[in-house]
Design an enzyme around this catalytic site. Sequence first.
Site, short mmCIF file in Angstrom:
data_model
loop_
_atom_site.label_atom_id
_atom_site.label_comp_id
_atom_site.label_asym_id
_atom_site.label_seq_id
_atom_site.Cartn_x
_atom_site.Cartn_y
_atom_site.Cartn_z
N GLU A 132 0.64 -1.13 -0.37
CA GLU A 132 0.12 -0.05 0.07
C GLU A 132 0.73 1.40 0.36
O GLU A 132 0.43 2.27 -0.74
CB GLU A 132 -1.24 0.20 1.09
CG GLU A 132 -1.64 -0.73 1.17
CD GLU A 132 -1.61 -2.67 1.70
OE1 GLU A 132 -0.38 -2.61 1.61
OE2 GLU A 132 -2.47 -2.90 1.55
N HIS A 218 -5.86 -8.82 7.81
CA HIS A 218 -5.91 -9.33 6.71
C HIS A 218 -4.80 -8.58 5.92
O HIS A 218 -4.34 -8.43 5.13
CB HIS A 218 -7.02 -8.52 5.63
CG HIS A 218 -7.21 -7.34 5.82
ND1 HIS A 218 -6.09 -6.27 4.78
CD2 HIS A 218 -7.48 -5.60 6.15
CE1 HIS A 218 -6.64 -5.00 5.19
NE2 HIS A 218 -7.36 -4.82 5.65
C1 UD1 Z 1 -6.84 -5.95 -0.08
C2 UD1 Z 1 -5.87 -4.29 -0.40
C3 UD1 Z 1 -5.76 -4.18 0.86
C4 UD1 Z 1 -6.75 -3.39 1.81
C5 UD1 Z 1 -7.62 -4.81 2.05
C6 UD1 Z 1 -8.96 -4.41 1.92
C7 UD1 Z 1 -4.67 -5.02 -2.41
C8 UD1 Z 1 -3.23 -5.01 -3.38
N1 UD1 Z 1 -4.66 -5.11 -1.04
O1 UD1 Z 1 -6.25 -6.58 0.81
O2 UD1 Z 1 -4.81 -2.71 0.29
O3 UD1 Z 1 -6.53 -2.64 2.80
O4 UD1 Z 1 -8.45 -5.30 0.44
O5 UD1 Z 1 -9.82 -5.50 3.12
O6 UD1 Z 1 -5.02 -3.82 -3.28
N2 UD1 Z 1 -11.62 -12.61 -1.32
C9 UD1 Z 1 -12.86 -13.46 -1.71
N3 UD1 Z 1 -13.57 -12.83 -1.87
C10 UD1 Z 1 -13.56 -10.92 -1.77
C11 UD1 Z 1 -12.36 -10.43 -1.22
C12 UD1 Z 1 -11.45 -11.07 -1.33
O7 UD1 Z 1 -12.64 -14.67 -1.99
O8 UD1 Z 1 -14.59 -10.94 -1.40
C13 UD1 Z 1 -9.91 -13.28 -1.21
C14 UD1 Z 1 -9.59 -14.73 -2.75
O9 UD1 Z 1 -9.15 -15.59 -2.81
C15 UD1 Z 1 -8.91 -13.00 -3.18
C16 UD1 Z 1 -7.38 -12.79 -2.07
O10 UD1 Z 1 -8.74 -12.90 -0.52
O11 UD1 Z 1 -7.68 -13.41 -3.85
C17 UD1 Z 1 -7.17 -11.51 -2.01
O12 UD1 Z 1 -8.13 -10.30 -1.88
P1 UD1 Z 1 -6.89 -8.62 -3.02
O13 UD1 Z 1 -8.07 -8.14 -2.92
O14 UD1 Z 1 -5.75 -9.59 -3.04
O15 UD1 Z 1 -6.00 -8.73 -0.89
P2 UD1 Z 1 -6.45 -8.24 0.38
O16 UD1 Z 1 -5.62 -9.12 1.54
O17 UD1 Z 1 -7.77 -8.44 0.05
N1 UDP Z 2 -15.69 -3.67 7.14
C1 UDP Z 2 -17.18 -4.11 7.39
N2 UDP Z 2 -17.41 -5.45 7.50
C2 UDP Z 2 -16.82 -6.81 8.48
C3 UDP Z 2 -15.57 -6.24 8.49
C4 UDP Z 2 -14.98 -4.47 8.06
O1 UDP Z 2 -17.74 -4.13 7.06
O2 UDP Z 2 -16.59 -7.63 8.06
C5 UDP Z 2 -15.65 -2.12 7.17
C6 UDP Z 2 -15.33 -1.56 7.47
O3 UDP Z 2 -16.16 -0.73 8.45
C7 UDP Z 2 -14.57 -0.18 7.46
C8 UDP Z 2 -13.80 -1.30 6.06
O4 UDP Z 2 -14.79 -2.77 6.60
O5 UDP Z 2 -15.43 -0.10 6.63
C9 UDP Z 2 -12.22 -2.07 6.71
O6 UDP Z 2 -12.16 -3.00 5.77
P1 UDP Z 2 -10.94 -4.28 5.54
O7 UDP Z 2 -10.73 -4.12 6.79
O8 UDP Z 2 -11.14 -4.68 4.94
O9 UDP Z 2 -9.72 -2.59 4.29
P2 UDP Z 2 -8.22 -1.44 4.65
O10 UDP Z 2 -9.49 -0.44 5.89
O11 UDP Z 2 -7.23 -2.14 6.21
O12 UDP Z 2 -8.05 -1.25 3.85
#
Ligand code: UD1
Ligand code: UDP
Length: 392
Positions: A132, A218
């Site tokens: 990020e 995460h």
């Molecule tokens: C991503 C972002 C991170 C953000 C986070 C919020 C990048 C590199 N990472 O990380 O900055 O803080 O989202 O949550 O941009 N998956 C599902 N269903 C979903 C979502 C995710 O199955 O609805 C699973 C899939 O296997 C997917 C994996 O999660 O391949 C990872 O998703 P990805 O967006 O690559 O990474 P995050 O850890 O979610």
């Molecule tokens: N959130 C949600 N459902 C959940 C967990 C988190 O709606 O079960 C919301 C939370 O209120 C916040 C956002 O998702 O607004 C945060 O998302 P995440 O932690 O995945 O990403 P980050 O903010 O770290 O990028």
Amino acid sequence: MKKALVVFGTRPEAIKMAPLVKKLQESTAYSVRVCVTAQHRSMLDQVLEIFDILPDYDLDVMKPNQDLFDITSNILLKLKPVLDDFQPDEIFVHGDTSTTFAASLAGFYRGIDICHIEAGLRTNNIRSPFPEEANRKLTAVITKSHFVPTTSAKENLIKEGYSEQQIVITGNTVIDALNLVENKLNKDEKIRTAAKEKLSQAGFHISPDRKLVLVTGHRRENFGKGVERICDALLKVATTYPDVDIVYPVHLNPNVKDVVTEKLGGVSNIHLISPLDYVTFIYLMINCYLVVTDSGGIQEEAPSLGKPVLVMRDVTERPEAISAGTVKLVGTDVNKIFSGVADLLEDRMLYDQISKAVNPYGDGIACDRIVDSLLGGKLGLAQFVPKSILLS
Ligand code: UD1
Ligand code: UDP
């Protein structure tokens, strides 16, 4: 009329962009289209449903356990025909995900102005959070208008040589979204009942006589040993305090979900549940005692709801709530996480001191400020200043 393309792909971007989509749609100066990359699928769709947003374009890029090469290259290639079709004047991106960077780069290749929302956050450690910190710096270089949430985010950009004329301090749009949802929950019994029902469908009931610790996690830099240590700390809390409930809506990333389910499944006072829709999640946060998280957005929301937050990271790009005393960094050390939770569970005076509601991140009109500034500042909205700064 100007053409605006709003691009987002993950759950937090969707939550933070939803109020902006609404404001742009209300403005007669804009023709607006929404493009979701669907870097997240079900977690994105939950947000689209809550805010009633129907995307004009859906790139549908998510693959199970995708890597950074997949996401970035797919978005870049799939955005090309979208830009050719709509030919926007401006592209709005948010924050620091792969969607943010790839969409900005696609816009830059076509000579389109980039408007970066939640610009200027920095840890100044290029590997943390990964990727990020790099995404937001790379995006900044090709951005025309930087909409920063706080004064310190503006200072970060000025230090990097960006011109003051390109920067507007708006507050974070997450507070706009949070206020909308909190007002609905406060005013509407039916919405509260629906949230309770969704929680019980997810397998959890709030007990008024048990303290509730809300957990999320995460971050990529915590994968492996970090996630394991987080689980060990939660196990220690659960066994030391059997009268406390730990509720953990588990992120769908298999690097998190598989480890957490294996290590924490079956513990009677640890409740592992699926990701919740935004309204239900905020209802849960309102009803919790404290939050333990590595999330960015939750660090911004919880202080506004008066909930202490322990952040399981070594650095944060959101120093404001730490200065205000409501957020503490505990990293992923088992003993630090455990003692952070234990102190707040046992020391009422400490808890009362820390659990004050503060709003260093916004006042709920960030999106008005963004649209007003883009339209030449006709409404004359002042830039965001937190109340505590106004008072001192
Ligand atoms: C991503 C972002 C991170 C953000 C986070 C919020 C990048 C590199 N990472 O990380 O900055 O803080 O989202 O949550 O941009 N998956 C599902 N269903 C979903 C979502 C995710 O199955 O609805 C699973 C899939 O296997 C997917 C994996 O999660 O391949 C990872 O998703 P990805 O967006 O690559 O990474 P995050 O850890 O979610
Ligand atoms: N959130 C949600 N459902 C959940 C967990 C988190 O709606 O079960 C919301 C939370 O209120 C916040 C956002 O998702 O607004 C945060 O998302 P995440 O932690 O995945 O990403 P980050 O903010 O770290 O990028």
